[in-house]
Structures are given as C-alpha cells and as structure tokens.
Scaffold this motif. Sequence first.
Motif, PDB file in Angstrom:
ATOM      1  N   ASN A  11       0.841  -1.198   0.000  1.00  0.00           N
ATOM      2  CA  ASN A  11       0.000   0.000   0.000  1.00  0.00           C
ATOM      3  C   ASN A  11       0.868   1.238   0.000  1.00  0.00           C
ATOM      4  OD1 ASN A  11      -2.873  -1.117   0.576  1.00  0.00           O
ATOM      5  ND2 ASN A  11      -1.493  -2.247   1.906  1.00  0.00           N
ATOM      6  N   ILE A  15      -2.495   5.725   2.096  1.00  0.00           N
ATOM      7  CA  ILE A  15      -3.408   4.609   2.335  1.00  0.00           C
ATOM      8  C   ILE A  15      -3.524   4.340   3.842  1.00  0.00           C
ATOM      9  CG2 ILE A  15      -3.964   2.219   1.750  1.00  0.00           C
ATOM     10  CD1 ILE A  15      -4.023   4.149  -0.644  1.00  0.00           C
ATOM     11  N   ASN A  16      -2.519   4.746   4.597  1.00  0.00           N
ATOM     12  CA  ASN A  16      -2.579   4.616   6.056  1.00  0.00           C
ATOM     13  C   ASN A  16      -3.674   5.472   6.677  1.00  0.00           C
ATOM     14  OD1 ASN A  16      -0.674   6.690   5.148  1.00  0.00           O
ATOM     15  ND2 ASN A  16      -0.395   7.140   7.301  1.00  0.00           N
ATOM     16  N   TYR A  26     -13.420   6.820  -0.141  1.00  0.00           N
ATOM     17  CA  TYR A  26     -12.641   5.632   0.201  1.00  0.00           C
ATOM     18  C   TYR A  26     -13.280   4.742   1.257  1.00  0.00           C
ATOM     19  CZ  TYR A  26      -9.177   8.297  -2.347  1.00  0.00           C
ATOM     20  OH  TYR A  26      -8.521   9.024  -3.330  1.00  0.00           O
ATOM     21  N   LEU A  31      -7.086   0.705   7.215  1.00  0.00           N
ATOM     22  CA  LEU A  31      -6.154  -0.252   6.630  1.00  0.00           C
ATOM     23  C   LEU A  31      -6.026  -1.485   7.530  1.00  0.00           C
ATOM     24  CD1 LEU A  31      -4.446  -0.563   4.115  1.00  0.00           C
ATOM     25  CD2 LEU A  31      -2.532   0.461   5.349  1.00  0.00           C
ATOM     26  N   GLN A  53       2.656  -0.978   4.249  1.00  0.00           N
ATOM     27  CA  GLN A  53       2.276   0.355   3.770  1.00  0.00           C
ATOM     28  C   GLN A  53       3.466   1.289   3.926  1.00  0.00           C
ATOM     29  OE1 GLN A  53       1.788   3.550   5.531  1.00  0.00           O
ATOM     30  NE2 GLN A  53       1.225   4.487   3.590  1.00  0.00           N
ATOM     31  N   ILE A  77      -1.230  -4.689  -5.054  1.00  0.00           N
ATOM     32  CA  ILE A  77      -0.709  -3.357  -4.776  1.00  0.00           C
ATOM     33  C   ILE A  77      -1.760  -2.273  -4.982  1.00  0.00           C
ATOM     34  CG2 ILE A  77       0.266  -3.098  -7.105  1.00  0.00           C
ATOM     35  CD1 ILE A  77       2.558  -1.451  -5.775  1.00  0.00           C
ATOM     36  N   ASN A  78      -1.884  -1.428  -3.979  1.00  0.00           N
ATOM     37  CA  ASN A  78      -2.631  -0.179  -4.079  1.00  0.00           C
ATOM     38  C   ASN A  78      -1.583   0.907  -3.925  1.00  0.00           C
ATOM     39  OD1 ASN A  78      -4.117   2.139  -3.795  1.00  0.00           O
ATOM     40  ND2 ASN A  78      -5.604   1.270  -2.378  1.00  0.00           N
ATOM     41  N   GLY A  80      -1.807   4.001  -4.460  1.00  0.00           N
ATOM     42  CA  GLY A  80      -2.303   5.352  -4.206  1.00  0.00           C
ATOM     43  C   GLY A  80      -2.036   6.246  -5.408  1.00  0.00           C
ATOM     44  N   GLU A 102      -3.233  -4.963  -9.413  1.00  0.00           N
ATOM     45  CA  GLU A 102      -3.476  -3.584  -8.966  1.00  0.00           C
ATOM     46  C   GLU A 102      -4.858  -3.521  -8.332  1.00  0.00           C
ATOM     47  OE1 GLU A 102      -3.348   0.807 -11.037  1.00  0.00           O
ATOM     48  OE2 GLU A 102      -4.290  -0.813 -12.170  1.00  0.00           O
ATOM     49  N   HIS A 104      -7.764  -0.805  -6.303  1.00  0.00           N
ATOM     50  CA  HIS A 104      -8.198   0.545  -5.901  1.00  0.00           C
ATOM     51  C   HIS A 104      -9.541   0.442  -5.194  1.00  0.00           C
ATOM     52  CE1 HIS A 104      -5.102   2.627  -8.131  1.00  0.00           C
ATOM     53  NE2 HIS A 104      -5.344   1.817  -9.145  1.00  0.00           N
ATOM     54  N   TYR A 136      -9.963  -5.353  -2.190  1.00  0.00           N
ATOM     55  CA  TYR A 136      -8.830  -6.131  -1.693  1.00  0.00           C
ATOM     56  C   TYR A 136      -9.168  -7.618  -1.625  1.00  0.00           C
ATOM     57  CZ  TYR A 136      -6.001  -2.088  -0.230  1.00  0.00           C
ATOM     58  OH  TYR A 136      -5.228  -0.955  -0.202  1.00  0.00           O
TER      59      TYR A 136
END
Length: 146
Positions: A11, A15-16, A26, A31, A53, A77-78, A80, A102, A104, A136
């Motif tokens: 991440n 994203i945190n 979002y 997370l 992250q 993977i995100n 951001g 990927e 999102h 996810y």
Amino acid sequence: MADTRRIFVLNGPNINLLGTREPDIYGYDTLDDIAARMDDAAQRESVEIDFRQSNHEGHLVDWLQEANAEGAHAVIINAGALTHTSLALYDAIRAIQVPVIEVHLSNPHAREAYRHKSYVGMAAKGTIAGFGALSYMLALEAALDL
C-alpha cells in the motif's frame, strides 16, 4: 510451514489514512480492518499475507523486488497516487516474475481525468477497482486463482 504460499499486499502513500481520509470516496474501513479481513481469509486458504504500507515510492520498489527474490505467489498493490505518476513502479513490476494485481478502493475512471492513466495497471496482470474494501478481497481471490 515451508509450502505456504505468500502474497505481498503493498500500500502506497496516504493509504494509512483510510477510514478518516475522504470517507465518501474511500469508505470508513481502516487499513487495519482490511488487513484483518485479508488475514482471516488467507488463513482459511493456508496462505500467508505480508501486508505493508509506506508513503515512500522507493520502499514499494524495494518490496516488489523482495517479493520476487523470495518467490512470492503474487503481489497485490494499491499504489495510491503513485499509480498515476510512477515510472519506477511500472519498471519494477515489469522487471519481476511475480504476478501483480493492482487494486483501488474507488474507480479511478469515474473520477478526475488525471486518475485515468495507471502506470501500475499498464504493467500489472490485472486491476480490480471501485468496490471499496471489497476490492482487496476480490484481488486476494484472483491471486489465489493464479
């Protein structure tokens, strides 16, 4: 157990802050909430999740290379905002053998025009977007099927 498949979940920047950052876009899941759900699902499938992250692009590049060196089953993977700007991530994904998915939370194509281009997506095996925290879990399901 030595035969356990390992999936890296990486991440990127901001994203945190999930759960508090623009929850109308979002969602309210943090997370940690997402990581806990993924860990629960992974245990049922005898898969190890390595959830990370960072707000720093170089860490993500290092972790992609680490996933490859360690023979990970897949990477989710995100990235951001780095999704739309990072040639370094594009090159890192192209340089490894591990399949990359990927993910999102929102649908970048339904948002601002500058979010429509994804360097990560151009190198990834596939993209899952627009389903909030469920994205996810869908990515995990796809990774397990690889």
